[in-house]
Design a protein around this motif. Structure first.
Motif, PDB file in Angstrom:
ATOM      1  N   PRO A 291     -41.525 -32.702 -63.088  1.00 41.17           N
ATOM      2  CA  PRO A 291     -42.285 -31.622 -62.455  1.00 41.17           C
ATOM      3  C   PRO A 291     -41.370 -30.708 -61.645  1.00 41.17           C
ATOM      4  N   ILE A 292     -41.789 -29.479 -61.489  1.00 38.42           N
ATOM      5  CA  ILE A 292     -41.081 -28.521 -60.635  1.00 38.42           C
ATOM      6  C   ILE A 292     -41.740 -28.588 -59.262  1.00 38.42           C
ATOM      7  N   VAL A 293     -40.935 -28.826 -58.232  1.00 40.55           N
ATOM      8  CA  VAL A 293     -41.466 -28.976 -56.884  1.00 40.55           C
ATOM      9  C   VAL A 293     -40.903 -27.902 -55.965  1.00 40.55           C
ATOM     10  N   GLU A 294     -41.715 -27.501 -54.986  1.00 44.55           N
ATOM     11  CA  GLU A 294     -41.268 -26.530 -53.997  1.00 44.55           C
ATOM     12  C   GLU A 294     -40.667 -27.283 -52.820  1.00 44.55           C
ATOM     13  N   MET A 295     -39.552 -26.759 -52.292  1.00 49.87           N
ATOM     14  CA  MET A 295     -38.856 -27.402 -51.189  1.00 49.87           C
ATOM     15  C   MET A 295     -38.377 -26.350 -50.201  1.00 49.87           C
ATOM     16  N   GLU A 296     -38.225 -26.773 -48.950  1.00 51.02           N
ATOM     17  CA  GLU A 296     -37.707 -25.909 -47.894  1.00 51.02           C
ATOM     18  C   GLU A 296     -36.346 -26.425 -47.454  1.00 51.02           C
ATOM     19  N   VAL A 297     -35.401 -25.518 -47.264  1.00 49.06           N
ATOM     20  CA  VAL A 297     -34.084 -25.890 -46.748  1.00 49.06           C
ATOM     21  C   VAL A 297     -34.248 -26.164 -45.252  1.00 49.06           C
ATOM     22  N   VAL A 298     -33.981 -27.412 -44.836  1.00 52.82           N
ATOM     23  CA  VAL A 298     -34.200 -27.783 -43.440  1.00 52.82           C
ATOM     24  C   VAL A 298     -32.920 -28.098 -42.671  1.00 52.82           C
ATOM     25  N   ARG A 299     -31.819 -28.349 -43.382  1.00 50.97           N
ATOM     26  CA  ARG A 299     -30.555 -28.570 -42.679  1.00 50.97           C
ATOM     27  C   ARG A 299     -29.388 -28.327 -43.619  1.00 50.97           C
ATOM     28  N   ALA A 300     -28.253 -28.017 -43.008  1.00 50.19           N
ATOM     29  CA  ALA A 300     -27.029 -27.781 -43.773  1.00 50.19           C
ATOM     30  C   ALA A 300     -25.915 -28.629 -43.195  1.00 50.19           C
ATOM     31  N   GLU A 301     -25.106 -29.181 -44.075  1.00 50.90           N
ATOM     32  CA  GLU A 301     -23.926 -29.948 -43.702  1.00 50.90           C
ATOM     33  C   GLU A 301     -22.761 -29.395 -44.515  1.00 50.90           C
ATOM     34  N   PRO A 302     -21.537 -29.763 -44.188  1.00 53.41           N
ATOM     35  CA  PRO A 302     -20.394 -29.236 -44.934  1.00 53.41           C
ATOM     36  C   PRO A 302     -20.425 -29.553 -46.433  1.00 53.41           C
ATOM     37  N   ASP A 303     -21.093 -30.660 -46.822  1.00 57.03           N
ATOM     38  CA  ASP A 303     -21.093 -31.022 -48.242  1.00 57.03           C
ATOM     39  C   ASP A 303     -22.408 -30.737 -48.966  1.00 57.03           C
TER      40      ASP A 303
END
Length: 88
Positions: free
Chosen positions: A66-78
């Protein structure tokens, strides 16, 4: 440091197609998965901004995932942490 995670994370490496309205489509690998979201590995310059929405679909399965919707909630160097958006 207190761990505030709501869901247990499971290390898993698989391919996932991420689509962002402005950045387009990218094929990346996962680092871990939980009931609440997924962490994907990518270079910081490829990362959609925190707060933006993407769609994602696991690749390489016998049947289409299935195709799911997601929100970007955090960023890390990798990579970035994505939270699954529930449709009520």
């Amino acid at each position: 440091m207190v761990d505030k995670r709501q869901y247990l994370r499971t290390p898993i490496a698989c391919r996932i197609k991420i689509v962002h309205a402005e950045l387009g489509e990218m094929l990346v690998k996962t680092r871990d998965l939980s009931d609440g979201g997924v962490f994907v590995l990518l270079d910081p310059e490829q990362a959609p901004p925190i707060g933006s929405f993407v769609t994602g679909q696991i690749q390489g399965l016998v049947e289409d995932a299935p195709i799911v919707e997601m929100e970007v909630v955090r960023a890390e160097p990798d990579g970035i942490g994505l939270r699954f958006v529930t449709q009520d």
